[in-house]
Design a protein around this motif. Structure first.
Motif, PDB file in Angstrom:
ATOM      1  N   VAL A   1      49.363  34.885  43.350  1.00  0.00           N
ATOM      2  CA  VAL A   1      50.372  35.349  42.383  1.00  0.00           C
ATOM      3  C   VAL A   1      51.267  34.180  41.955  1.00  0.00           C
ATOM      4  O   VAL A   1      51.650  34.074  40.788  1.00  0.00           O
ATOM      5  CB  VAL A   1      51.202  36.515  42.966  1.00  0.00           C
TER       6      VAL A   1
ATOM      7  N   PHE B   1      39.248  41.340  33.567  1.00  0.00           N
ATOM      8  CA  PHE B   1      39.975  40.286  34.286  1.00  0.00           C
ATOM      9  C   PHE B   1      39.315  40.014  35.639  1.00  0.00           C
ATOM     10  O   PHE B   1      39.070  40.933  36.414  1.00  0.00           O
ATOM     11  CB  PHE B   1      41.425  40.723  34.465  1.00  0.00           C
TER      12      PHE B   1
ATOM     13  N   CYS C   1      47.237  40.668  35.237  1.00  0.00           N
ATOM     14  CA  CYS C   1      47.639  40.826  36.641  1.00  0.00           C
ATOM     15  C   CYS C   1      48.938  41.623  36.696  1.00  0.00           C
ATOM     16  O   CYS C   1      49.871  41.358  35.945  1.00  0.00           O
ATOM     17  CB  CYS C   1      47.832  39.437  37.263  1.00  0.00           C
ATOM     18  N   THR C   2      48.974  42.603  37.600  1.00  0.00           N
ATOM     19  CA  THR C   2      50.187  43.425  37.731  1.00  0.00           C
ATOM     20  C   THR C   2      51.100  42.913  38.841  1.00  0.00           C
ATOM     21  O   THR C   2      52.075  43.580  39.196  1.00  0.00           O
ATOM     22  CB  THR C   2      49.817  44.882  38.050  1.00  0.00           C
ATOM     23  N   THR C   3      50.756  41.789  39.428  1.00  0.00           N
ATOM     24  CA  THR C   3      51.481  41.197  40.564  1.00  0.00           C
ATOM     25  C   THR C   3      51.613  42.190  41.730  1.00  0.00           C
ATOM     26  O   THR C   3      52.666  42.315  42.346  1.00  0.00           O
ATOM     27  CB  THR C   3      52.881  40.646  40.164  1.00  0.00           C
ATOM     28  N   CYS C   4      50.515  42.880  42.025  1.00  0.00           N
ATOM     29  CA  CYS C   4      50.542  43.845  43.130  1.00  0.00           C
ATOM     30  C   CYS C   4      50.426  43.154  44.499  1.00  0.00           C
ATOM     31  O   CYS C   4      50.649  43.769  45.524  1.00  0.00           O
ATOM     32  CB  CYS C   4      49.414  44.865  42.973  1.00  0.00           C
ATOM     33  N   PHE C   5      50.003  41.896  44.497  1.00  0.00           N
ATOM     34  CA  PHE C   5      49.905  41.076  45.720  1.00  0.00           C
ATOM     35  C   PHE C   5      48.746  41.456  46.652  1.00  0.00           C
ATOM     36  O   PHE C   5      48.685  40.962  47.769  1.00  0.00           O
ATOM     37  CB  PHE C   5      51.226  41.079  46.517  1.00  0.00           C
ATOM     38  N   THR C   6      47.844  42.337  46.230  1.00  0.00           N
ATOM     39  CA  THR C   6      46.714  42.683  47.105  1.00  0.00           C
ATOM     40  C   THR C   6      45.854  41.448  47.390  1.00  0.00           C
ATOM     41  O   THR C   6      45.486  41.175  48.537  1.00  0.00           O
ATOM     42  CB  THR C   6      45.848  43.785  46.455  1.00  0.00           C
ATOM     43  N   CYS C   7      45.540  40.709  46.353  1.00  0.00           N
ATOM     44  CA  CYS C   7      44.705  39.508  46.532  1.00  0.00           C
ATOM     45  C   CYS C   7      45.402  38.498  47.445  1.00  0.00           C
ATOM     46  O   CYS C   7      44.777  37.859  48.289  1.00  0.00           O
ATOM     47  CB  CYS C   7      44.387  38.889  45.184  1.00  0.00           C
TER      48      CYS C   7
ATOM     49  N   CYS D   1      41.045  43.408  43.333  1.00  0.00           N
ATOM     50  CA  CYS D   1      42.037  43.510  42.246  1.00  0.00           C
ATOM     51  C   CYS D   1      41.964  44.858  41.510  1.00  0.00           C
ATOM     52  O   CYS D   1      40.965  45.169  40.870  1.00  0.00           O
ATOM     53  CB  CYS D   1      41.800  42.373  41.255  1.00  0.00           C
ATOM     54  N   PRO D   2      43.025  45.649  41.572  1.00  0.00           N
ATOM     55  CA  PRO D   2      43.007  46.935  40.862  1.00  0.00           C
ATOM     56  C   PRO D   2      42.954  46.767  39.351  1.00  0.00           C
ATOM     57  O   PRO D   2      42.379  47.602  38.655  1.00  0.00           O
ATOM     58  CB  PRO D   2      44.311  47.613  41.303  1.00  0.00           C
TER      59      PRO D   2
ATOM     60  N   ILE E   1      49.415  32.392  39.312  1.00  0.00           N
ATOM     61  CA  ILE E   1      49.438  33.132  38.048  1.00  0.00           C
ATOM     62  C   ILE E   1      50.811  33.009  37.387  1.00  0.00           C
ATOM     63  O   ILE E   1      50.924  32.807  36.173  1.00  0.00           O
ATOM     64  CB  ILE E   1      49.035  34.610  38.279  1.00  0.00           C
TER      65      ILE E   1
ATOM     66  N   THR F   1      40.018  37.651  38.897  1.00  0.00           N
ATOM     67  CA  THR F   1      41.003  36.754  39.531  1.00  0.00           C
ATOM     68  C   THR F   1      40.360  35.424  39.949  1.00  0.00           C
ATOM     69  O   THR F   1      40.908  34.347  39.704  1.00  0.00           O
ATOM     70  CB  THR F   1      41.618  37.447  40.764  1.00  0.00           C
TER      71      THR F   1
HETATM   72  S1  SF4 Z   1      48.217  40.417  42.299  1.00  0.00           S
HETATM   73 FE1  SF4 Z   1      46.051  39.899  42.582  1.00  0.00          FE
HETATM   74  S2  SF4 Z   1      45.050  41.839  43.063  1.00  0.00           S
HETATM   75 FE2  SF4 Z   1      47.048  42.346  42.146  1.00  0.00          FE
HETATM   76  S3  SF4 Z   1      46.657  42.585  39.942  1.00  0.00           S
HETATM   77 FE3  SF4 Z   1      47.251  40.441  40.279  1.00  0.00          FE
HETATM   78  S4  SF4 Z   1      45.323  39.337  40.530  1.00  0.00           S
HETATM   79 FE4  SF4 Z   1      44.891  41.521  40.838  1.00  0.00          FE
END
Ligand code: SF4
Ligand code: SF4
Length: 170
Positions: free
Chosen positions: A88, A45, A71-77, A37-38, A91, A47
Motif C-alpha cells: 500500500v 487490476f 486499490c481500496t487500501t484494504c491492506f489484505t495484500c 486482492c478484493p 501504491i 497487484t
Molecule cells: S490493499 Fe492490496 S489487497 Fe487491498 S485493494 Fe489494495 S492492492 Fe488489493
C-alpha cells in the motif's frame, strides 16, 4: 532488428523507492497479493503486475493508468505478502507521483475536493443527522461541521500546501 519490449527505467524505480516504496525490491513476484486482492476479483487490476511495473520503472504504464486507482487500501495484500513488501505504501507513493504529474482518478479528485471545501470526505446529509439522533448522538458531530473557525483552518492548510490547486478541476 526492432523490438516492442519496454525498456526498464531504473531512475523512475529509484524515485518510487525514495517516495515511500522502500520495500519495492523485496518482491519476488509470487502473486499472493493478486490472489488476495478484493478489488482484483471485480476488475482487471493485478497487484503483482503493478509492483513489477514499478520495479522495472515502467513509468508510462503506471502514471495515468486506471489500475493505480483501483486499490481500496484494504491492506489484505500487505498482511499476506511473504516478503513483507509494504504494497500500500508503494501504491500511495505511485499515486502521489501521478497526481503531481496531473493524473488523478476523477472519483478520487472529487473526494479530495470535498476535503478542501468541507473538511470531510463525506457530506453530512439530513438522513445521517436523523440517524444520529435516533442513536442518541448529536445531530452534527463536533468537528469542522459545527466549528466554522476549524473549517477556515482546514481551508488555509489546503491553500498553503497547494492541496486545493493540486486537486482542482473536473
Ligand atoms: S490493499 Fe492490496 S489487497 Fe487491498 S485493494 Fe489494495 S492492492 Fe488489493
Ligand atoms: S505478495 Fe509480495 S512478494 Fe508476492 S508478488 Fe505480491 S508484493 Fe511481491
Amino acid at each position: 532488428m526492432t523490438t516492442d519490449a519496454k525498456q526498464p527505467n531504473p531512475e523512475f524505480a529509484k524515485k518510487v523507492v525514495e517516495a515511500g516504496g522502500k520495500t519495492l525490491n523485496l518482491c519476488f513476484q509470487c502473486g499472493t497479493c493478486t490472489g488476495s486482492c478484493p478489488s482484483g476479483r471485480q476488475t482487471a487490476f493485478r497487484t503483482r503486475k503493478l509492483v513489477r511495473r514499478a520495479q522495472l520503472g515502467l513509468k508510462d504504464d503506471i502514471m495515468g493508468s486506471d489500475d493505480l486507482w483501483l486499490c481500496t487500501t484494504c491492506f489484505t495484500c500487505y498482511e499476506r505478502c511473504p516478503r513483507g513488501v509494504e504494497i500500500v505504501d508503494i501504491i500511495m507513493a505511485l499515486r502521489n507521483m501521478s497526481v503531481r504529474e496531473g493524473h488523478m482518478a476523477p472519483q478520487h479528485k472529487k473526494i479530495a475536493q470535498l476535503v478542501s471545501k468541507s473538511g470531510h470526505l463525506v457530506n453530512l446529509r439530513d438522513e445521517d443527522k436523523a440517524f444520529r439522533k435516533k442513536l442518541g448522538l448529536r445531530e452534527t458531530p463536533p468537528t469542522v461541521l459545527e466549528k466554522p473557525a476549524g473549517l477556515e483552518q482546514v481551508k488555509k492548510i489546503c491553500q498553503i500546501t497547494g492541496f486545493d490547486k493540486l486537486v482542482a478541476g473536473d
